[in-house]
Write an enzyme that holds these catalytic residues in place. Sequence first.
Site, PDB file in Angstrom:
ATOM      1  N   ARG A 114      -3.703  -5.271   6.720  1.00  0.00           N
ATOM      2  CA  ARG A 114      -4.846  -5.910   7.392  1.00  0.00           C
ATOM      3  C   ARG A 114      -6.109  -5.054   7.317  1.00  0.00           C
ATOM      4  O   ARG A 114      -7.187  -5.548   7.627  1.00  0.00           O
ATOM      5  CB  ARG A 114      -4.489  -6.229   8.841  1.00  0.00           C
ATOM      6  CG  ARG A 114      -3.432  -7.329   8.940  1.00  0.00           C
ATOM      7  CD  ARG A 114      -3.233  -7.854  10.351  1.00  0.00           C
ATOM      8  NE  ARG A 114      -2.498  -9.102  10.352  1.00  0.00           N
ATOM      9  CZ  ARG A 114      -1.175  -9.199  10.584  1.00  0.00           C
ATOM     10  NH1 ARG A 114      -0.465  -8.141  10.853  1.00  0.00           N
ATOM     11  NH2 ARG A 114      -0.588 -10.386  10.549  1.00  0.00           N
ATOM     12  N   HIS A 145       3.926   1.413   2.283  1.00  0.00           N
ATOM     13  CA  HIS A 145       5.126   0.717   1.811  1.00  0.00           C
ATOM     14  C   HIS A 145       5.864   1.561   0.771  1.00  0.00           C
ATOM     15  O   HIS A 145       7.091   1.637   0.759  1.00  0.00           O
ATOM     16  CB  HIS A 145       4.755  -0.614   1.146  1.00  0.00           C
ATOM     17  CG  HIS A 145       4.208  -1.642   2.078  1.00  0.00           C
ATOM     18  ND1 HIS A 145       2.913  -2.093   1.992  1.00  0.00           N
ATOM     19  CD2 HIS A 145       4.785  -2.325   3.088  1.00  0.00           C
ATOM     20  CE1 HIS A 145       2.711  -3.008   2.927  1.00  0.00           C
ATOM     21  NE2 HIS A 145       3.830  -3.168   3.605  1.00  0.00           N
ATOM     22  N   MET A 184      -2.114   3.050   7.791  1.00  0.00           N
ATOM     23  CA  MET A 184      -2.170   2.088   6.681  1.00  0.00           C
ATOM     24  C   MET A 184      -1.632   0.738   7.108  1.00  0.00           C
ATOM     25  O   MET A 184      -0.612   0.647   7.790  1.00  0.00           O
ATOM     26  CB  MET A 184      -1.358   2.604   5.502  1.00  0.00           C
ATOM     27  CG  MET A 184      -2.083   3.695   4.804  1.00  0.00           C
ATOM     28  SD  MET A 184      -1.641   3.804   3.083  1.00  0.00           S
ATOM     29  CE  MET A 184      -2.584   5.278   2.679  1.00  0.00           C
ATOM     30  N   SER A 185      -2.349  -0.287   6.713  1.00  0.00           N
ATOM     31  CA  SER A 185      -1.951  -1.657   7.050  1.00  0.00           C
ATOM     32  C   SER A 185      -2.564  -2.589   6.021  1.00  0.00           C
ATOM     33  O   SER A 185      -3.688  -2.354   5.544  1.00  0.00           O
ATOM     34  CB  SER A 185      -2.496  -2.022   8.440  1.00  0.00           C
ATOM     35  OG  SER A 185      -2.475  -3.424   8.613  1.00  0.00           O
ATOM     36  N   HIS A 215       0.863  -1.181   0.000  1.00  0.00           N
ATOM     37  CA  HIS A 215       0.000   0.000   0.000  1.00  0.00           C
ATOM     38  C   HIS A 215       0.904   1.238   0.000  1.00  0.00           C
ATOM     39  O   HIS A 215       2.145   1.102  -0.004  1.00  0.00           O
ATOM     40  CB  HIS A 215      -0.952  -0.023   1.195  1.00  0.00           C
ATOM     41  CG  HIS A 215      -0.268  -0.293   2.507  1.00  0.00           C
ATOM     42  ND1 HIS A 215       0.629   0.581   3.062  1.00  0.00           N
ATOM     43  CD2 HIS A 215      -0.324  -1.362   3.353  1.00  0.00           C
ATOM     44  CE1 HIS A 215       1.068   0.101   4.207  1.00  0.00           C
ATOM     45  NE2 HIS A 215       0.528  -1.101   4.407  1.00  0.00           N
ATOM     46  N   GLN A 235       8.710  -3.674  16.862  1.00  0.00           N
ATOM     47  CA  GLN A 235       9.528  -4.385  15.884  1.00  0.00           C
ATOM     48  C   GLN A 235      10.785  -3.572  15.550  1.00  0.00           C
ATOM     49  O   GLN A 235      11.899  -4.111  15.518  1.00  0.00           O
ATOM     50  CB  GLN A 235       8.680  -4.609  14.627  1.00  0.00           C
ATOM     51  CG  GLN A 235       9.444  -4.985  13.381  1.00  0.00           C
ATOM     52  CD  GLN A 235       8.525  -5.381  12.237  1.00  0.00           C
ATOM     53  OE1 GLN A 235       7.908  -6.427  12.290  1.00  0.00           O
ATOM     54  NE2 GLN A 235       8.433  -4.569  11.200  1.00  0.00           N
ATOM     55  N   GLN A 261       6.514 -15.868  11.961  1.00  0.00           N
ATOM     56  CA  GLN A 261       6.047 -14.777  12.826  1.00  0.00           C
ATOM     57  C   GLN A 261       4.537 -14.791  13.049  1.00  0.00           C
ATOM     58  O   GLN A 261       4.002 -13.880  13.675  1.00  0.00           O
ATOM     59  CB  GLN A 261       6.518 -13.416  12.305  1.00  0.00           C
ATOM     60  CG  GLN A 261       5.852 -12.941  11.022  1.00  0.00           C
ATOM     61  CD  GLN A 261       6.509 -11.673  10.497  1.00  0.00           C
ATOM     62  OE1 GLN A 261       7.605 -11.696   9.951  1.00  0.00           O
ATOM     63  NE2 GLN A 261       5.836 -10.536  10.649  1.00  0.00           N
ATOM     64  N   LYS A 278       4.938   2.312  12.634  1.00  0.00           N
ATOM     65  CA  LYS A 278       3.680   1.738  13.141  1.00  0.00           C
ATOM     66  C   LYS A 278       4.004   0.517  13.991  1.00  0.00           C
ATOM     67  O   LYS A 278       3.448   0.310  15.056  1.00  0.00           O
ATOM     68  CB  LYS A 278       2.744   1.351  11.999  1.00  0.00           C
ATOM     69  CG  LYS A 278       1.442   0.759  12.529  1.00  0.00           C
ATOM     70  CD  LYS A 278       0.367   0.693  11.474  1.00  0.00           C
ATOM     71  CE  LYS A 278       0.586  -0.447  10.498  1.00  0.00           C
ATOM     72  NZ  LYS A 278       0.309  -1.774  11.106  1.00  0.00           N
ATOM     73  N   ASP A 279       4.937  -0.303  13.495  1.00  0.00           N
ATOM     74  CA  ASP A 279       5.402  -1.467  14.257  1.00  0.00           C
ATOM     75  C   ASP A 279       6.599  -1.022  15.100  1.00  0.00           C
ATOM     76  O   ASP A 279       7.718  -1.464  14.876  1.00  0.00           O
ATOM     77  CB  ASP A 279       5.802  -2.584  13.295  1.00  0.00           C
ATOM     78  CG  ASP A 279       4.639  -3.039  12.440  1.00  0.00           C
ATOM     79  OD1 ASP A 279       3.826  -3.825  12.923  1.00  0.00           O
ATOM     80  OD2 ASP A 279       4.524  -2.570  11.284  1.00  0.00           O
TER      81      ASP A 279
HETATM   82  O1  PAF Z   1       6.705  -5.474   9.149  1.00  0.00           O
HETATM   83  C1  PAF Z   1       6.628  -6.444   8.361  1.00  0.00           C
HETATM   84  O2  PAF Z   1       5.981  -6.383   7.306  1.00  0.00           O
HETATM   85  C2  PAF Z   1       7.286  -7.742   8.741  1.00  0.00           C
HETATM   86  O3  PAF Z   1       7.227  -7.959  10.104  1.00  0.00           O
HETATM   87  C3  PAF Z   1       8.728  -7.869   8.208  1.00  0.00           C
HETATM   88  C4  PAF Z   1       9.623  -6.802   8.828  1.00  0.00           C
HETATM   89  C5  PAF Z   1       8.742  -7.737   6.709  1.00  0.00           C
HETATM   90  C6  PAF Z   1       9.309  -9.230   8.578  1.00  0.00           C
HETATM   91  O4  PAF Z   1       8.581 -10.270   8.019  1.00  0.00           O
END
Ligand code: PAF
Length: 262
Positions: A172, A20, A169-170, A17, A138, A44, A134-135
Amino acid sequence: RHHDDHIALVPTMGSLHNGHLSLVNLAREHAERVIVSIFVNPTQFGDGEDFDEYPRTLDRDTRRLKNTPADAIFAPDVDTMYPFGLDMATRVSVPGLTENFCGASRPGHFDGVTTVVCKLFCIVQPDCAIFGEKDFQQLVAIRQMVSDLNFDLKIVGMPIYREEDGLAMSSRNRYLTSDERKAALCIIKSLKRAKALFDTGEREGKKITGEVKSGIEAEPLSRIDYIKICDAGDIQDIDQITQRAVLAVAVNVGKARLIDNV
Ligand code: PAF
């Protein structure tokens, strides 16, 4: 590729999207060559999560990366990434930072993320890699992994990219029906109210999370997973905001588990 060209990696799970694409544009500012990886990483996803349903749209993604150009797409299959099966694969795990927040709701999730990101770094050997804020947990875990495993690369965070009405934006978001899509706005509305409270000088975590809780609970289609405030560096809960902090939420709306933060 010239031998002195720098490479920026944008790791994704595809279903690209505009969020990205903003990562790809940012990558361009950091390196002459941009590689986008597209891999829906099974390690994951937990039992009962959406690994099977997760949208896979490689043809469309490839077309989108022609307009916001990537120099190469790396889209391996599961057997390439995990040739000896998922259970036998070496895991990379960042303890501590990954236990709270999404780590508590999704056991094993971050081990899967750091494992696959570590593998992507070893395969692509980028000079820098871009991740969305957003993450945010992570992002913090990956920075820690890069430091602990002595990777020679720079990690760049990109502010949350939002729809016009504020929804983060996601991939999901596409699980949402139109009613659920409207309901999901309770998340950003409540976060904005919390931010306004903070801006007037409120520093007590419970007061701020309480504001978010009542805003999200008022929306019958939403179910709160967590609303928490933590130290932005070590992801530990804090009661009083005296340092750089993140207010983060995870909320289920219909089939979608949505996360957001300020
Ligand atoms: O954020 C993501 O889309 C995923 O967690 C990643 C970093 C591509 C790892 O699979």
